[in-house]
Every structure is written in C-alpha cells, then in structure tokens.
Design an enzyme around this catalytic site. Structure first.
Site, PDB file in Angstrom:
ATOM      1  N   HIS A  14       0.843  -1.197   0.000  1.00 33.59           N
ATOM      2  CA  HIS A  14       0.000   0.000   0.000  1.00 33.59           C
ATOM      3  C   HIS A  14       0.875   1.243   0.000  1.00 33.59           C
ATOM      4  CE1 HIS A  14      -3.575   2.435   0.647  1.00 33.59           C
ATOM      5  NE2 HIS A  14      -2.875   3.122   1.549  1.00 33.59           N
ATOM      6  N   SER A  15       0.560   2.206  -0.863  1.00 30.48           N
ATOM      7  CA  SER A  15       1.246   3.487  -0.966  1.00 30.48           C
ATOM      8  C   SER A  15       2.743   3.260  -1.211  1.00 30.48           C
ATOM      9  CB  SER A  15       0.973   4.328   0.280  1.00 30.48           C
ATOM     10  OG  SER A  15       1.282   5.677   0.053  1.00 30.48           O
ATOM     11  N   MET A  16       3.626   3.738  -0.352  1.00 28.05           N
ATOM     12  CA  MET A  16       5.054   3.475  -0.519  1.00 28.05           C
ATOM     13  C   MET A  16       5.314   1.982  -0.663  1.00 28.05           C
ATOM     14  SD  MET A  16       8.087   4.247   2.231  1.00 28.05           S
ATOM     15  CE  MET A  16       9.336   2.992   2.516  1.00 28.05           C
ATOM     16  N   SER A  31      -1.744  -0.880  -4.049  1.00 33.55           N
ATOM     17  CA  SER A  31      -2.866  -0.166  -3.452  1.00 33.55           C
ATOM     18  C   SER A  31      -2.471   1.267  -3.113  1.00 33.55           C
ATOM     19  CB  SER A  31      -3.303  -0.911  -2.178  1.00 33.55           C
ATOM     20  OG  SER A  31      -4.209  -0.161  -1.420  1.00 33.55           O
TER      21      SER A  31
END
Length: 253
Positions: free
Chosen positions: A104-106, A128
């Site tokens: 997710h993200s990073m 994500s």
C-alpha cells in the site's frame, strides 16, 4: 501514519532466528497460499495485523518490517527506496519461495522494485493507493517542516492521525515519516520490461494523494492488469477490510 492503514497494534509475533525482516501473526493451513505485505510510509509490519487476521487460515500472511520502527527502531531508516528493495530481495530466501506481494502506498513501490529483482516474479502483485512508477508524486513531502508533515498526516486522516497529536509520539514518528517520504520523493523509475505476473490495482475513488488515472496506470506494468476502485480516500482500506480481504482470497485461491 500517512500512506495507509495502521489501525491494529497487537504485539508483533516473535521473528524466527535470522528472520528480523518478516513477521507472522496468525496460523494458516499447511497448503495455504502466502502473501507478503509491504507497509506504507511511516508504517510497520503491525499495520497488516488486521489483514492477517481476516485471511487466516486460508492465506498465510507475512508482513515486512522495515528498519527504523518498532523492534527495529535503533536501525537507521532507509531513504533510498531501491536500496531498501535490494535488501529485502536478499532476505527472501528465508521464506523458502516467493509468495504473492501486497503493498500500500510506498509499499506498492517497494513491492514492485523487489519483484523486478527476482528471477521469477511473485504469483500476483497487489498494489494499493499509489501512483504507477512512471507517475511521480509532485508533492515532495520530505522537504516540508515537521509541522507541515504532521498537518499533512492529519489532513489525510487514518487510524494513526490522532496519535500524532501527542508530542512524544510525534517526535518518535517524524524521523521515520521524513525518511520514508524522502525514499518515495527521490525515487525515479528506471525503464525495464513489464513483470511477467498479473497486477491487481486497488484504489480509492477520492484519494487526494493518488489520482485515479495515475493508479490505474499500474495495469500496464504486468502481464495482465485488473483494477478494483473502492469508495474512499487514501485510507480506503480501513473502510473496506472485509471486501479487500475477499478480493485477495479470491485471487489467490
């Protein structure tokens, strides 16, 4: 913290000898598929406790513990995302084979860069809440003041935001947030072939950090692409835990 969900704070499972990078929280069936989860900026392995619980025992969930947080808080935070991916790649042998990846993200970028370094990719890569690698984030958060970083976390919301109103916790979190933000902000995609695995994109339809078009661009980075758009902002996973777990279960089974 900014970049994704971190609502569960159950004690971390004890790592096995020589296995300080990976955490397991719940039992799984002997033949269960495995999922390796990569945390968001400022996050820890514990941010995936909820997903491990939701998927157990049908999926064996493993979470990456980056240096600089929780039981690894004495280690420096890595500010070079590709170097961090290389270190994780070197540790994967302890898992005895390559599981599916979720980031997710990073964590989506880290998972992608780890997958690129493998002789054979993971069975599937779930990404994500993150722009595709060729779509850099113009908001260089690592250059902001401490006050601005904390205000940014508060604006995005999420389970961690209220905790950072406490000065002592904010002082502990800021070096990790700034280091992770530097890793993301200085990352530049190096062109290469698409991964020979499917990519499943999860995105929030009102994510202020990740325009929908930039998230959906991930579908061209794998042998096939699939996208699931859910209502919500950058922390949309928190509002759709069961649905997200169902998407993962269905895909891995």
């Amino acid at each position: 913290m900014s970049g994704g969900p971190n609502g569960d704070r159950s004690p971390l499972a004890e790592p096995r000898a020589g296995d300080r990078w990976f955490r397991r929280f719940h039992p799984a069936d002997a033949a269960a598929p495995r999922l390796l989860c990569f945390p968001h900026a400022g996050g820890s392995a514990g941010s995936y406790h909820w997903l491990s619980e939701a998927l157990s025992p049908r999926v064996a969930t493993i979470a990456v513990q980056y240096p600089g947080r929780q039981d690894r808080h004495r280690e420096p935070v890595h500010t070079d995302l590709r170097a961090l991916a290389g270190l994780i790649r070197a540790e994967l042998a302890v898992l005895g084979g390559t599981p599916a990846f979720f980031g997710h993200s990073m964590g989506a970028l880290v998972a992608f860069e780890v997958a690129r370094r493998l002789p054979a990719p993971p069975p599937v890569l779930f990404v994500s809440g993150r722009r595709a690698p060729t779509r850099p984030d113009p908001d260089q958060r690592h250059t902001k003041t401490d006050r601005e970083i904390l205000a940014d976390v508060a604006r995005l919301g999420g389970a961690d935001a209220p905790l950072l109103r406490r000065p002592a916790l904010a002082r502990m979190a800021l070096p990790v947030l700034r280091g992770d933000y530097r890793a993301v902000g200085t990352y530049r995609y190096l062109p290469g072939p698409a991964l020979s695995c499917p990519i499943v994109v999860l995105a929030g339809d009102a994510d202020p950090m990740t325009p929908l078009g930039d998230a959906l661009a991930w579908t061209s980075f794998g042998v096939e692409g699939e996208a699931r758009v859910l209502p919500g902002g950058h922390f949309f996973l928190e509002s759709h835990r069961e649905r997200v777990a169902g998407i993962i279960r269905d895909r891995l089974s």
